[in-house]
Design a protein around this motif. Structure first.
Motif, short mmCIF file in Angstrom:
data_model
loop_
_atom_site.label_atom_id
_atom_site.label_comp_id
_atom_site.label_asym_id
_atom_site.label_seq_id
_atom_site.Cartn_x
_atom_site.Cartn_y
_atom_site.Cartn_z
N LYS A 46 17.08 40.68 49.42
CA LYS A 46 16.35 40.17 48.14
C LYS A 46 14.98 40.70 48.24
N SER A 47 14.07 40.99 49.60
CA SER A 47 13.05 41.60 49.04
C SER A 47 13.39 42.69 48.55
N THR A 48 13.80 43.49 49.50
CA THR A 48 14.08 45.25 49.63
C THR A 48 14.49 45.18 48.71
N LEU A 49 14.99 44.53 47.53
CA LEU A 49 15.62 44.94 46.77
C LEU A 49 14.33 44.76 45.22
N LEU A 50 13.93 43.38 45.52
CA LEU A 50 12.72 43.54 43.76
C LEU A 50 11.37 44.81 44.83
N ARG A 51 11.75 45.14 46.16
CA ARG A 51 10.48 46.35 46.21
C ARG A 51 10.98 47.40 46.02
N MET A 52 12.02 47.52 45.73
CA MET A 52 12.78 48.91 44.66
C MET A 52 12.17 48.94 43.35
N ILE A 53 12.57 47.81 42.95
CA ILE A 53 12.07 47.99 41.28
C ILE A 53 10.64 48.20 41.10
N ASN A 54 9.83 47.57 41.53
CA ASN A 54 7.87 48.03 41.31
C ASN A 54 7.89 49.19 42.44
N ARG A 55 8.74 49.63 42.74
CA ARG A 55 8.08 51.00 43.00
C ARG A 55 7.20 50.96 44.58
N LEU A 56 7.42 50.12 45.23
CA LEU A 56 6.44 50.25 47.11
C LEU A 56 7.71 50.50 47.55
N ILE A 57 8.87 50.99 47.50
CA ILE A 57 9.42 51.60 48.49
C ILE A 57 10.33 51.99 47.49
N ASP A 58 11.04 53.63 47.75
CA ASP A 58 12.38 53.54 47.12
C ASP A 58 13.54 53.90 47.63
N PRO A 59 15.04 54.20 46.58
CA PRO A 59 15.54 53.75 47.05
C PRO A 59 16.10 54.56 47.90
N SER A 60 17.31 54.38 49.05
CA SER A 60 18.09 56.07 49.49
C SER A 60 18.96 56.43 48.61
N GLN A 61 19.78 55.69 47.37
CA GLN A 61 21.07 55.86 46.67
C GLN A 61 20.95 55.78 45.50
N GLY A 62 21.06 56.18 44.94
CA GLY A 62 21.56 55.50 43.13
C GLY A 62 20.06 55.56 42.15
N SER A 63 19.73 54.69 41.37
CA SER A 63 18.44 54.76 40.19
C SER A 63 17.74 53.51 39.36
N ILE A 64 17.32 53.59 39.21
CA ILE A 64 16.93 52.35 37.99
C ILE A 64 15.72 52.47 36.92
N PHE A 65 16.62 52.13 36.22
CA PHE A 65 15.89 52.47 34.88
C PHE A 65 15.28 51.08 34.24
N PHE A 66 14.52 51.31 33.07
CA PHE A 66 14.00 50.20 32.41
C PHE A 66 13.38 51.10 30.70
N ASP A 67 14.30 50.45 30.18
CA ASP A 67 14.16 50.62 28.58
C ASP A 67 14.32 52.06 29.01
N GLY A 68 15.21 52.70 28.93
CA GLY A 68 15.99 54.06 29.44
C GLY A 68 15.14 55.22 30.13
N THR A 69 14.09 55.10 30.65
CA THR A 69 13.45 55.41 31.46
C THR A 69 14.01 55.55 33.08
N GLU A 70 13.64 56.52 33.59
CA GLU A 70 14.65 56.31 34.99
C GLU A 70 12.93 56.05 36.35
N VAL A 71 12.89 54.50 35.89
CA VAL A 71 11.52 54.27 36.75
C VAL A 71 11.68 55.26 38.71
N SER A 72 12.45 55.11 38.69
CA SER A 72 12.91 55.45 40.96
C SER A 72 12.30 56.63 40.53
N ARG A 73 12.27 57.54 39.57
CA ARG A 73 11.53 59.36 39.87
C ARG A 73 10.74 59.51 39.21
#
Length: 285
Positions: A46-73
């Motif tokens: 649970k906490s790891t997922l939230l931290r990836m959304i906020n970009r405190l840590i980066d995903p090892s794989q996959g992408s996160i978008f908000f309103d069409g912007t890829e925030v994981s990049r």
């Protein structure tokens, strides 16, 4: 960004720490304005997922978008803007104990301001008024000039929420915001998060250990087990079978009792009546 249509999209997101997989191939679509509770055992991801959304840590794989912007990049100033728009509240509060409450709340404005203003530590009259209004909304304006470290846990968490409001976020993440609080303070904090969700239409995503809290406050519940999403639906669909998928069985293979995951004052009182008194009275809030 449109505050009425912005959707958070999590696509095939995984996070590995060495040989251990904390989050595995998670796919979620969260429309603007939902209040989402993520439940699961400790270590479920649970906490790891939230931290990836906020970009405190980066995903090892996959992408996160908000309103069409890829925030994981995002990098640099675009990343800082995302972390402003996606506010984070922590179980440990993350306040500066020696600073007064008002200054802690004003720190939520840092990513809105010019660097020179931040270096000088100068806040405008309008910013101070906004900070006081946030504290008044959370019923702790009277503590504005106290060092944050002198407050109770429930008060400190409300200061952290006020600081997050100063960011003027589009998404509010809360990582176990009531885990260290007594039942009465837990209710105050969850009422505050629900009020923000309903009045501002801000998406709120909160990790919770307690099923009764998730059912009471969230209109969508996501259950995680071993890094994977095993349940995603409204509170009324969180039946016995779904709870077993999320929490598994007890040591004897039986159903997990919801009483042991509850923050309910009435349930705790029932436990006390049958097993002896709880710890002394709840701290002030």
């Amino acid at each position: 960004m449109s505050a009425t249509s912005a959707t958070l999209e999590i696509r095939g997101v995984s996070r590995r720490f060495g040989k251990n997989t904390a989050v595995s191939a998670v796919d979620l679509s969260i429309p603007q304005g939902q209040m989402v509770g993520i439940i699961g055992r400790s270590g479920a991801g649970k906490s790891t997922l939230l931290r990836m959304i906020n970009r405190l840590i980066d995903p090892s794989q996959g992408s996160i978008f908000f309103d069409g912007t890829e925030v994981s990049r995002l990098q640099g100033s675009p990343l800082r803007r995302w972390q402003r728009d996606c506010a984070m509240i922590f179980q440990q509060f993350n306040l500066v104990p020696r600073l007064d409450v008002l200054t802690n709340v004003l720190l939520g404005r840092l990513n809105h301001r010019a660097t020179i203003a931040n270096l000088l530590g100068v806040f405008s009259r309008e910013e101070r008024a906004e900070a006081i209004a946030a504290l008044e909304r959370l019923d702790i304006a009277r503590t504005a000039l106290q060092p944050a470290g002198t407050l109770s846990g429930g008060q400190q968490q409300r200061v952290a929420i006020a600081r997050a409001l100063m960011q003027q976020p589009k998404v509010l993440l809360a990582d176990e915001p009531i885990a260290s609080l007594d039942p009465l303070n837990a209710k105050v904090v969850m009422d505050s998060l629900q009020d923000i969700n309903l009045r501002e239409g801000i998406t709120v995503i909160t990790n919770l250990h307690t099923l009764d809290t998730a059912r009471t406050y969230c209109n969508r519940i996501i259950g995680m087990a071993a890094g994977k999403v095993v349940f995603d639906g409204p509170p009324e669909d969180l039946n016995r079978e779904a709870v077993r998928m999320v929490y598994g069985a007890d040591s004897k293979g039986g159903e997990i009792s919801e009483v042991i995951t509850s923050t309910s004052v009435t349930i705790k009182q029932r436990i006390a009546a049958s097993t002896g008194p709880l710890e002394p009275a709840f701290p002030g809030y």
